[in-house]
Design a protein around this motif. Sequence first.
Motif, short mmCIF file in Angstrom:
data_model
loop_
_atom_site.label_atom_id
_atom_site.label_comp_id
_atom_site.label_asym_id
_atom_site.label_seq_id
_atom_site.Cartn_x
_atom_site.Cartn_y
_atom_site.Cartn_z
N ASP A 109 -67.47 41.78 -48.00
CA ASP A 109 -68.14 42.60 -47.00
C ASP A 109 -68.24 44.03 -47.53
O ASP A 109 -67.23 44.68 -47.76
N LEU A 110 -69.46 44.53 -47.74
CA LEU A 110 -69.65 45.88 -48.26
C LEU A 110 -69.62 46.95 -47.17
O LEU A 110 -69.58 48.14 -47.47
N LEU A 111 -69.63 46.55 -45.90
CA LEU A 111 -69.59 47.51 -44.80
C LEU A 111 -68.19 47.66 -44.21
O LEU A 111 -67.99 48.44 -43.28
N ASP A 112 -67.24 46.92 -44.72
CA ASP A 112 -65.86 47.01 -44.25
C ASP A 112 -65.11 47.97 -45.17
O ASP A 112 -65.03 47.73 -46.38
N PRO A 113 -64.57 49.06 -44.63
CA PRO A 113 -63.86 50.02 -45.49
C PRO A 113 -62.70 49.37 -46.26
O PRO A 113 -62.34 49.82 -47.35
N ASN A 114 -62.13 48.31 -45.71
CA ASN A 114 -61.05 47.60 -46.41
C ASN A 114 -61.61 46.61 -47.42
O ASN A 114 -60.85 46.00 -48.17
N GLY A 115 -62.94 46.42 -47.41
CA GLY A 115 -63.61 45.56 -48.38
C GLY A 115 -63.09 44.14 -48.42
O GLY A 115 -62.68 43.65 -49.46
N LYS A 116 -63.07 43.48 -47.24
CA LYS A 116 -62.57 42.10 -47.18
C LYS A 116 -63.18 41.27 -48.32
O LYS A 116 -64.38 41.24 -48.49
N HIS A 117 -62.32 40.62 -49.08
CA HIS A 117 -62.76 39.78 -50.19
C HIS A 117 -62.67 38.30 -49.80
O HIS A 117 -61.90 37.94 -48.91
N ASN A 118 -63.43 37.51 -50.48
CA ASN A 118 -63.35 36.05 -50.36
C ASN A 118 -63.57 35.56 -48.93
O ASN A 118 -62.83 34.72 -48.45
N LEU A 119 -64.59 36.09 -48.28
CA LEU A 119 -64.96 35.58 -46.96
C LEU A 119 -65.51 34.17 -47.12
O LEU A 119 -66.06 33.82 -48.16
N LYS A 120 -65.40 33.38 -46.09
CA LYS A 120 -65.83 31.99 -46.14
C LYS A 120 -67.23 31.81 -45.55
O LYS A 120 -67.55 32.37 -44.52
N VAL A 121 -68.03 31.01 -46.23
CA VAL A 121 -69.35 30.64 -45.72
C VAL A 121 -69.16 29.39 -44.88
O VAL A 121 -68.56 28.41 -45.33
N ARG A 122 -69.63 29.44 -43.65
CA ARG A 122 -69.48 28.33 -42.71
C ARG A 122 -70.87 27.85 -42.28
O ARG A 122 -71.87 28.49 -42.54
N GLU A 123 -70.89 26.73 -41.57
CA GLU A 123 -72.14 26.16 -41.07
C GLU A 123 -72.02 25.98 -39.56
O GLU A 123 -71.09 25.35 -39.07
N HIS A 124 -72.96 26.57 -38.82
CA HIS A 124 -73.02 26.41 -37.37
C HIS A 124 -74.04 25.31 -37.08
O HIS A 124 -75.10 25.26 -37.71
#
Length: 193
Positions: A109-124
């Motif tokens: 996430d480039l808009l999170d100041p903490n720069g969350k890494h390795n976010l998961k791609v999910r399917e709705h």
Amino acid sequence: MDSETFAFDHCFWSMDEKDPKFAGQHVVFNSLGRDVLDRAFEGYNACIFAYGQTGSGKSYSMMGTQDTKGLIPRLCDNLFEQIVARNCESTNCEVEVSYMEIYNEKVRDLLDPNGKHNLKVREHKILGPYVDGLSTLAVSSYKDIENLMSEGNKSRTVAATNMNSESSRSHAVFNMIITQTLTDVQSGVRLRS
């Protein structure tokens, strides 16, 4: 050997500003961006994708420079011009943005100041793929978007290549969600798209 035929809608010449064939950023926007924005206001999903080798002009075409806005800044700027023109007693528009990079098969996430890494791609089941935990921020002007993109760009992964000393090593995805609420003033019925 079989031959292949490829088709395209536009081909832009941008090597020499003095050349009569020269197509600047405004020509690219008028050829591609205006239709994308028009379709978005009609309620359709739209996507602009830049693909090519290092140094081929993807970042310049999409982002431009401080002096010469690229396709994305021009889209955002024009978006808010149209919102101002459309907003009236019966129409209201809201805009949200997200910005992420994909690098080495990890989503950040480039808009999170903490720069969350390795976010998961999910399917709705209904809405399709999404990135779990990705920041989505409300914006009310082009300046808001410009500031967020600037901060996000500072977090992008870059490294030197033989062709570019500060090449973007990641794939960036900038997403805008436009929500229009149309109200029938006489009956009070509200529709969202």
